[in-house]
Design an enzyme around this catalytic site. Structure first.
Site, short mmCIF file in Angstrom:
data_model
loop_
_atom_site.label_atom_id
_atom_site.label_comp_id
_atom_site.label_asym_id
_atom_site.label_seq_id
_atom_site.Cartn_x
_atom_site.Cartn_y
_atom_site.Cartn_z
N GLU A 1 0.80 -1.23 0.00
CA GLU A 1 0.00 0.00 0.00
C GLU A 1 0.83 1.28 0.00
O GLU A 1 0.79 2.07 0.96
CB GLU A 1 -0.96 -0.01 1.20
CG GLU A 1 -1.88 -1.20 1.21
CD GLU A 1 -3.01 -1.07 2.23
OE1 GLU A 1 -3.04 -0.08 2.97
OE2 GLU A 1 -3.88 -1.96 2.26
N GLU B 1 -5.33 -8.51 1.05
CA GLU B 1 -5.97 -8.09 2.30
C GLU B 1 -7.44 -7.82 2.06
O GLU B 1 -7.82 -7.17 1.09
CB GLU B 1 -5.38 -6.78 2.87
CG GLU B 1 -4.03 -6.92 3.49
CD GLU B 1 -3.51 -5.60 4.07
OE1 GLU B 1 -4.34 -4.75 4.48
OE2 GLU B 1 -2.29 -5.44 4.09
C1 PNW Z 1 -4.18 -1.54 5.57
N1 PNW Z 1 -7.19 4.14 4.61
O1 PNW Z 1 -4.13 -0.23 6.03
C2 PNW Z 1 -2.84 -2.12 5.94
O2 PNW Z 1 -2.18 -2.78 4.92
C3 PNW Z 1 -2.85 -2.91 7.20
O3 PNW Z 1 -1.59 -2.87 7.77
C4 PNW Z 1 -3.94 -2.42 8.12
O4 PNW Z 1 -3.91 -2.97 9.40
C5 PNW Z 1 -5.27 -2.71 7.43
O5 PNW Z 1 -5.29 -2.14 6.13
C6 PNW Z 1 -6.49 -2.21 8.19
O6 PNW Z 1 -6.42 -0.83 8.37
C7 PNW Z 1 -4.95 0.80 5.63
O7 PNW Z 1 -7.26 5.08 5.42
C8 PNW Z 1 -4.99 1.91 6.47
O8 PNW Z 1 -7.79 4.16 3.51
C9 PNW Z 1 -5.73 3.00 6.13
C10 PNW Z 1 -6.44 3.00 4.94
C11 PNW Z 1 -6.40 1.92 4.09
C12 PNW Z 1 -5.65 0.80 4.45
#
Ligand code: PNW
Length: 460
Positions: A170, A366
């Site tokens: 990401e 994921e």
């Molecule tokens: C992902 N957003 O994070 C990550 O790859 C993981 O490490 C994390 O724990 C999981 O999703 C759940 O949050 C994100 O704000 C964090 O759009 C924030 C966003 C998207 C993905």
């Protein structure tokens, strides 16, 4: 939620996985020569993380990995996605290789293989060595070159056994939350920094692919992008334009350079008032578009957007120059993150990747939901909302496969409850509950449900 009924069988050889990331689960942040990453520094700053939580101990996976692999075997996982901590391998971001740090992942990979679980490794899941941040972090081009060296060191040790590699996890979050809004480490703010970081992350991906190929790794090489279906609230030209703009800054800004060797012209144009993109040097796009074997997508929710009414600018937006775009929740319940629940967004995303970027192997690396759980009458850990979420999203994956998408596997986020970044331990994504006092693990009802699906290679 979509009502799909009846038994849905998955292709034979489908990878049923679960995912984690180093800083979110390992703890042992001083062990065996590891030095601080930007997340250690960020977590130590008051007000950054809910409740002042840090990843210093977390689930204690570094010391308990054998027990965790046993739990994976109990679930019947066919693949496990973990990340490697850069500051364990190249302490302080330096040039020496710390064999003791590599030893941990070497043991983990062997344990997985001995248990019949395919190892899927991510090289960068956000834990940049602090010294590299002190030298400019992802706004400094040099960081991308250092990443290439780090990738080569890991590939030399694990390249014979890892089944699938993700260079980055990401990069949108690293760039737009880490350097844009400052909500993630290193906590810097500014849209120009976010766009500069985006390019250097993409360059790091390209150099990482070259390093993995150079080491002759046996597994597939890929990158995990957080992407989504971006939908206009109404068919008006203004809302369609808002959706085009956000799609550019969320999806195409990563997909296009990696898979087509060019940045989306409209996104370059949209951000022209901020930067002339001088950080893109001749040869960079050729490096970034080095062929990958698969595309990995992380999906949580779709984005529903509209043009904001005049005078309602969003100055906190992570999206550069999109101050006049408004985000809307999809009607219906949300998860404990406040995220919309809409499996059609996953199906549409998978269909779109194939339509726009060609028929290639895809993994969902994921997908999952944060929910609190409770102790049921028989003492089990009940989390029916997570079961409903996973079931609906697996049905969407099945639909995409039926429509011809070459979807090879699906990874639940997450194997374990863990350190949920700025939310600390206040949000639980695990198939397995972690008691943060005793570090005891308990498989939740969702974990049992997933295990049943795996053993039948099907959902109902
Ligand atoms: C992902 N957003 O994070 C990550 O790859 C993981 O490490 C994390 O724990 C999981 O999703 C759940 O949050 C994100 O704000 C964090 O759009 C924030 C966003 C998207 C993905």
């Amino acid at each position: 939620m979509q009502a799909t009924t009846g038994r849905l069988a998955f292709p034979s050889n489908f990878w049923w996985g679960a995912a984690t990331a180093a800083y979110q689960i390992e703890g042992s942040v001083d062990a065996d020569g590891r030095t601080p990453s930007i997340w250690d520094t960020f977590s130590a700053q008051p007000g950054r993380i809910d409740n002042g939580d840090t990843g210093a101990t977390s689930t204690g996976h570094y010391l308990r990995y054998r027990e965790d692999v046993k739990l994976m075997a109990e679930l019947g996982l066919s693949a496990y996605r973990f990340s490697i901590a850069w500051p364990r391998i190249r302490p302080a971001g330096g040039t020496g290789v710390n064999e003791a740090g590599l030893d941990f992942y070497d043991r983990l990979v062997d344990e997985l293989l001995a248990t019949g679980v395919r190892p899927v490794a991510t090289l960068y899941h956000w834990d940049l060595p602090q010294e590299l941040e002190d030298a400019g972090g992802w706004t400094n081009r040099e960081t991308a070159l250092r990443f290439g060296d780090y990738a080569a060191a890991v590939a030399a040790r694990l390249g014979d056994r890892v089944a699938l590699w993700n260079t980055l996890n990401e990069p949108w979050c690293s760039a737009f939350l880490g350097y844009g809004t400052g909500g993630h480490a290193p906590g810097r703010r500014g849209h120009v920094g976010a766009l500069t970081a985006t390019h250097h992350l993409l360059l790091a991906h390209g150099l990482g692919v070259a390093a993995l190929r150079g080491a002759g790794v046996a597994g597939q090489v890929s990158v995990a992008l957080n992407c989504g279906a971006v939908r206009p609230l109404t068919p008006s030209p203004e809302d369609a334009d808002a959706a085009r703009r956000i799609d550019g800054l969320l999806n195409r800004i990563f997909f296009d350079p990696i898979l087509r060797g060019e940045y989306p012209a409209d996104t370059i144009e949209d951000t022209r008032e901020l930067t002339d993109w001088h950080f893109v040097r001749p040869g960079d796009l050729a490096a970034i578009s080095a062929p990958v074997d698969a595309i990995c997508v992380n999906y949580y929710q779709p984005d529903l957007v509209s043009a904001a009414p005049a005078g309602q600018l969003d100055h906190g937006t992570p999206y550069p120059t999109a101050q006049a775009v408004q985000f809307h929740p999809t009607p219906g319940p949300v998860t404990h993150m406040g995220w919309s629940i809409d499996p059609t967004g996953l199906r549409d995303l998978l269909l779109r990747v194939r339509r726009d970027y060609g028929d290639r192997p895809i993994y969902v690396t994921e997908n999952g939901a944060a929910y609190d759980d409770r102790v049921g009458p028989d003492g089990g850990i009940e989390d029916p909302e997570r079961i409903a979420y996973l079931r609906a999203h697996l049905a969407a994956v099945h639909e995409a496969i039926a429509a011809g998408v070459d979807l090879r596997g699906y990874f639940v986020w997450s194997l374990l409850d863990n350190f949920e970044w700025a939310f600390g331990f206040s949000r639980r994504f695990g198939l397995i509950r972690v008691d943060y006092g005793t570090l005891e693990r308990t498989i939740k009802a969702s974990g049992r449900w997933y295990s049943e699906a795996i053993s039948r290679n099907a959902i109902d």
